[in-house]
Design a protein around this motif. Structure first.
Motif, mmCIF file in Angstrom:
data_model
loop_
_atom_site.group_PDB
_atom_site.id
_atom_site.type_symbol
_atom_site.label_atom_id
_atom_site.label_comp_id
_atom_site.label_asym_id
_atom_site.label_seq_id
_atom_site.Cartn_x
_atom_site.Cartn_y
_atom_site.Cartn_z
ATOM 1 N N SER A 375 -43.781 -22.416 -27.385
ATOM 2 C CA SER A 375 -43.171 -23.419 -26.947
ATOM 3 C C SER A 375 -41.826 -23.495 -26.161
ATOM 4 C CB SER A 375 -43.057 -24.628 -28.111
ATOM 5 O OG SER A 375 -41.976 -24.247 -29.071
ATOM 6 N N ILE A 376 -41.408 -22.229 -26.159
ATOM 7 C CA ILE A 376 -39.885 -22.336 -25.515
ATOM 8 C C ILE A 376 -40.052 -22.352 -24.044
ATOM 9 C CG2 ILE A 376 -37.953 -20.775 -25.050
ATOM 10 C CD1 ILE A 376 -38.378 -19.607 -27.847
ATOM 11 N N SER A 377 -39.046 -23.349 -23.565
ATOM 12 C CA SER A 377 -38.927 -23.460 -21.957
ATOM 13 C C SER A 377 -37.683 -23.212 -21.626
ATOM 14 C CB SER A 377 -39.298 -24.857 -21.776
ATOM 15 O OG SER A 377 -39.193 -25.049 -20.218
ATOM 16 N N ILE A 378 -37.357 -22.244 -20.676
ATOM 17 C CA ILE A 378 -36.053 -21.814 -20.205
ATOM 18 C C ILE A 378 -35.554 -22.823 -18.858
ATOM 19 C CG2 ILE A 378 -34.395 -19.696 -19.467
ATOM 20 C CD1 ILE A 378 -35.426 -19.615 -22.345
ATOM 21 N N ASP A 379 -34.326 -23.214 -18.935
ATOM 22 C CA ASP A 379 -33.851 -23.855 -17.995
ATOM 23 C C ASP A 379 -32.565 -23.619 -17.467
ATOM 24 O OD1 ASP A 379 -33.088 -25.608 -16.013
ATOM 25 O OD2 ASP A 379 -34.110 -27.381 -16.754
ATOM 26 N N ARG A 380 -32.269 -22.639 -16.429
ATOM 27 C CA ARG A 380 -30.877 -22.244 -15.969
ATOM 28 C C ARG A 380 -30.282 -23.158 -15.186
ATOM 29 N NH1 ARG A 380 -29.885 -16.676 -16.781
ATOM 30 N NH2 ARG A 380 -27.951 -17.803 -16.807
ATOM 31 N N GLY A 381 -30.781 -24.345 -14.920
ATOM 32 C CA GLY A 381 -30.115 -25.256 -14.307
ATOM 33 C C GLY A 381 -29.854 -24.931 -12.719
ATOM 34 N N LYS A 382 -28.900 -25.217 -12.025
ATOM 35 C CA LYS A 382 -28.700 -25.102 -10.386
ATOM 36 C C LYS A 382 -28.108 -23.832 -10.148
ATOM 37 C CE LYS A 382 -27.997 -30.014 -9.594
ATOM 38 N NZ LYS A 382 -26.902 -31.085 -8.980
ATOM 39 N N ILE A 383 -28.663 -22.639 -10.501
ATOM 40 C CA ILE A 383 -28.477 -21.392 -9.945
ATOM 41 C C ILE A 383 -29.089 -21.230 -8.531
ATOM 42 C CG2 ILE A 383 -28.718 -18.834 -10.175
ATOM 43 C CD1 ILE A 383 -28.294 -19.460 -13.272
ATOM 44 N N VAL A 384 -28.372 -20.954 -7.658
ATOM 45 C CA VAL A 384 -28.965 -20.959 -6.178
ATOM 46 C C VAL A 384 -29.746 -19.617 -5.911
ATOM 47 C CG1 VAL A 384 -28.236 -21.099 -3.793
ATOM 48 C CG2 VAL A 384 -26.860 -22.348 -5.376
ATOM 49 N N PRO A 385 -30.931 -19.673 -5.528
ATOM 50 C CA PRO A 385 -31.859 -18.523 -5.395
ATOM 51 C C PRO A 385 -30.940 -17.734 -3.926
ATOM 52 C CG PRO A 385 -32.883 -20.239 -4.817
ATOM 53 C CD PRO A 385 -31.853 -21.155 -5.324
ATOM 54 N N GLN A 386 -31.448 -16.619 -3.905
ATOM 55 C CA GLN A 386 -30.873 -15.593 -3.059
ATOM 56 C C GLN A 386 -31.517 -15.997 -1.590
ATOM 57 O OE1 GLN A 386 -28.487 -13.378 -3.134
ATOM 58 N NE2 GLN A 386 -28.373 -13.563 -1.039
ATOM 59 N N GLU A 387 -32.766 -16.495 -1.688
ATOM 60 C CA GLU A 387 -33.263 -16.805 -0.321
ATOM 61 C C GLU A 387 -32.439 -18.143 0.281
ATOM 62 O OE1 GLU A 387 -36.406 -17.982 -3.804
ATOM 63 O OE2 GLU A 387 -34.986 -16.223 -3.056
ATOM 64 N N GLU A 388 -32.144 -18.903 -0.666
ATOM 65 C CA GLU A 388 -31.107 -20.190 -0.013
ATOM 66 C C GLU A 388 -29.809 -19.800 0.529
ATOM 67 O OE1 GLU A 388 -30.937 -23.763 -1.994
ATOM 68 O OE2 GLU A 388 -33.008 -23.740 -2.657
ATOM 69 N N LEU A 389 -29.189 -18.731 -0.019
ATOM 70 C CA LEU A 389 -27.968 -18.168 0.243
ATOM 71 C C LEU A 389 -28.076 -17.455 1.695
ATOM 72 C CD1 LEU A 389 -26.654 -16.781 -3.107
ATOM 73 C CD2 LEU A 389 -25.845 -18.937 -1.993
ATOM 74 N N ASP A 390 -29.207 -16.656 1.791
ATOM 75 C CA ASP A 390 -29.420 -15.914 3.040
ATOM 76 C C ASP A 390 -29.369 -16.808 4.182
ATOM 77 O OD1 ASP A 390 -29.698 -13.647 1.579
ATOM 78 O OD2 ASP A 390 -31.975 -13.979 1.538
ATOM 79 N N LYS A 391 -29.704 -18.263 4.226
ATOM 80 C CA LYS A 391 -29.734 -19.037 5.213
ATOM 81 C C LYS A 391 -28.305 -19.570 5.563
ATOM 82 C CE LYS A 391 -34.007 -20.789 3.687
ATOM 83 N NZ LYS A 391 -34.872 -22.118 3.191
ATOM 84 N N ARG A 392 -27.497 -19.220 4.580
ATOM 85 C CA ARG A 392 -26.124 -19.568 4.974
ATOM 86 C C ARG A 392 -25.291 -18.718 5.926
ATOM 87 N NH1 ARG A 392 -22.407 -19.438 1.453
ATOM 88 N NH2 ARG A 392 -21.312 -21.592 2.102
ATOM 89 N N ASP A 393 -24.155 -19.352 6.605
ATOM 90 C CA ASP A 393 -23.095 -18.568 7.085
ATOM 91 C C ASP A 393 -22.275 -17.707 6.182
ATOM 92 O OD1 ASP A 393 -23.827 -19.445 9.720
ATOM 93 O OD2 ASP A 393 -22.483 -21.259 9.629
ATOM 94 N N ASN A 394 -21.631 -16.644 6.422
ATOM 95 C CA ASN A 394 -20.814 -15.930 5.483
ATOM 96 C C ASN A 394 -19.652 -16.340 5.417
ATOM 97 O OD1 ASN A 394 -20.372 -13.574 3.811
ATOM 98 N ND2 ASN A 394 -20.062 -12.039 5.517
ATOM 99 N N ILE A 395 -19.556 -17.387 4.716
ATOM 100 C CA ILE A 395 -18.167 -18.301 4.254
ATOM 101 C C ILE A 395 -18.023 -18.360 2.580
ATOM 102 C CG2 ILE A 395 -17.638 -19.458 6.513
ATOM 103 C CD1 ILE A 395 -19.227 -21.780 5.353
ATOM 104 N N PRO A 396 -17.128 -18.478 2.297
ATOM 105 C CA PRO A 396 -16.812 -18.913 0.754
ATOM 106 C C PRO A 396 -18.032 -19.929 0.082
ATOM 107 C CG PRO A 396 -14.978 -18.659 1.544
ATOM 108 C CD PRO A 396 -15.663 -18.574 2.863
#
Length: 574
Positions: A375-396
């Motif tokens: 019955s255990i369900s794991i929720d890591r919250g709003k961790i951004v997946p790498q594929e979304e980060l790959d769409k960003r410019d290389n800024i902080p």
């Protein structure tokens, strides 16, 4: 009709009393009874009086009455400390060397356990003879108790193991005139395990994905560290014994910052030391779970005694203002659940989560349903997946970017294009120090909005038959609340009960609707200053008549405590 039988073993600390209780508890649980076992002991390794109290029932039991039905007294102090608690038809089994003052209603069986044990090679074998005798009195089949004895001594020599089995058989077959107890045969329909609250929360934390623990040993939380040390490696996790509690929580925060689900465990003195680091978790919005097993304070206080006086510390420890979540399990089943839930909530809300246990929940042994890992369900919250980060410019990365719910998307060290800066100083959206009033107010409001007006699911358990009186408690008081509700529900003066499961965020809206139905409210607390009542008063305007039951002598709240309190209240004596 159900029954409850209360057995007490008393003797000197370090001479096998706890092991005797453990053997009996485990055997009776396996046989099919429900048990609830707890210890009274001193904070010393050996010496001084100790006792193991074992409640046996044919229905789930998580609280105790004061009266003892059977006392096994292994020394004079055990007799002196417990004879006045014997039920009218109570039985005393006593070592021949000591004297028991009794009434005509009590049955006394005297036997030279020490002498007979010494004849087998060690006077402590007499303990096993006594266990055999008690097993026979309880109509517990010999093979159940023999199995537990073999398991307890599995790592000992064949001589020690066989001598204990001989002693057990001797006691089991000892001729006596002890009255037949006529206990109802066990009819448990569910499979249960014998488990403590400390073990259960550890299982929940491992099942919830905890991969790192840092802690410093402290009574009564050390068993969490010991259990995790034995088992966290099986899931690829690590544990470290830190030099103190400050280091422990700092390590846990650091590991969590890296993306590893991390925890620490402590008791009141350790929680005090962790205050500054709890603030760091709040400011940097780094998840961390702290299990606090309360004990009697202040200062060193009474390390092996019960109290619920850390509620204020859990709610307010750490300087400054920041969101936190405080959970409160009432039995091992809930402790397991809260181990998983605490890790999820810490990740979801990116804040510290305190699981507020207490001495008796942590240390007592319960017949509890087998944890349901499926019955255990794991929720890591709003961790951004790498594929979304790959769409960003290389800024902080705007780790502390403003969002309507106050919870910012989160990246982990090592993720490409997810780089951000972290500091315990006030900062802007990318983590750089900024103490201008505008940024301060914006970031402060962002953090505080995470839990503003939030009511988490299952914040309380309300047993309700529309009575005029409501009993409110938390933690290990759950067992007493449930039993009182059951005992009084068919009486004219019935009572409803409210067990607080989540103490913060406080479920204000729901509780307003619940409390308005009642004429009388009673708060049940293992502290002097009414910390739970004061929490309610902080958020609610309570217009009803309020009574408080406070117990702070180091002992757990019993069924008799609350039953007697209610009877006096009914008779207008309080």
């Amino acid at each position: 009709m159900s029954f409850t039988f209360n057995l007490c073993i008393g003797g000197q600390q370090g001479e096998g009393v706890a092991s005797m209780g453990k053997i009996l508890s485990q055997s009776l649980n396996e046989y099919g009874y429900y048990v609830f076992g707890y210890r009274n002991f001193s904070s010393r390794i050996k010496g001084g009086p100790t006792s193991y109290h074992l409640n046996i029932s044919d229905e789930r039991i998580e609280a105790t009455k004061e009266k003892i039905n059977l006392l096994l007294a292994l020394d004079q102090q055990a007799i002196d400390n417990h004879t006045h608690l014997l039920a009218d038809d109570g039985i005393i089994i006593v070592e021949e060397l000591f004297q028991a003052k009794i009434t005509s209603n009590h049955f006394v069986f005297t036997y030279p356990f020490e002498k007979k044990g010494a004849e087998l090679g060690n006077k402590l074998y007499g303990n096993m003879m006594a266990i055999g005798l008690i097993s026979k009195v309880l109509s517990l089949p010999l093979d159940y108790i023999s199995f537990q004895v073999k398991r307890l001594f599995s790592n000992k020599s064949e001589t020690i193991k066989n001598s204990n089995l001989v002693a057990l058989n001797f006691g089991y077959n000892l001729p006596t005139k002890i009255p037949d107890l006529n206990l109802t045969s066990p009819n448990k329909k569910e499979k249960t395990i014998l488990i403590t609250g400390n073990q259960a929360v550890s299982l929940g934390l491992i099942g919830g994905g905890c991969k790192f623990m840092a802690a410093y040993p402290i009574t009564p939380a050390s068993e969490i560290m010991e259990y995790m040390a034995e088992n966290i490696g099986s899931v690829g996790g690590s544990i470290i014994q830190a030099e103190d509690e400050i280091s422990a929580i700092s390590m846990a925060i650091g590991a969590s910052y890296s993306g590893t689900r991390s925890i620490t465990a402590t008791s009141g003195p350790g929680l005090s030391l962790m205050g500054e680091a709890i603030s760091l978790s709040g400011m940097t919005e780094t998840p961390v779970v702290i299990v606090n097993v309360q004990r009697a304070g202040p200062s060193t206080g009474m390390p092996t005694k019960q109290e619920q006086s850390d509620l204020d510390a859990a709610l307010y420890s750490g300087h400054g203002e920041f969101p936190r979540i405080v959970l409160s399990p009432g039995n091992p089943e809930e402790a397991f659940h809260d181990g998983v839930l605490g890790l999820n909530l810490a990740d979801i809300y990116q804040c510290p989560v305190i699981i507020l246990s207490d001495f008796y929940l942590g240390q007592s042994e319960y017949s509890s349903p087998i944890p349901k890992y499926q019955s255990i369900s794991i929720d890591r919250g709003k961790i951004v997946p790498q594929e979304e980060l790959d769409k960003r410019d290389n800024i902080p990365f705007p780790r502390y970017g403003y969002s309507e719910d106050g919870i910012s998307p989160r990246t982990l060290p090592g993720q490409e294009k997810g780089l951000f800066y972290t500091t315990g100083v006030e900062h802007n959206e990318i983590g750089f120090t900024n103490t201008t009033p505008e940024v301060r107010v914006k970031m402060f409001n962002k953090r505080m909005s995470k839990l503003k007006d939030v009511e988490l699911d299952n914040s309380y358990i309300h047993n309700n038959i529309n009575s005029h009186t409501l009993l409110i408690g938390y933690g290990s008081s759950k067992g007493v609340l449930d039993k009182i509700y059951s005992l009084y529900k068919d009486k004219e003066n019935s009572v409803d009960t409210l067990q607080m499961r989540i103490l913060f965020p406080f479920p204000k809206k729901s509780l307003i609707k619940i409390l308005e139905k009642y004429k009388n409210i009673v708060f049940i607390e293992n502290n002097y200053t009414n910390q739970l009542y004061n929490l309610f008063r902080q958020y609610l305007e309570i217009k009803q008549e309020v009574a408080t039951f406070n117990k702070y002598d180091g002992n757990l709240i019993t069924i008799d405590d609350i039953s007697n309190f209610l009877e006096r209240s009914i008779n207008n004596e309080i």
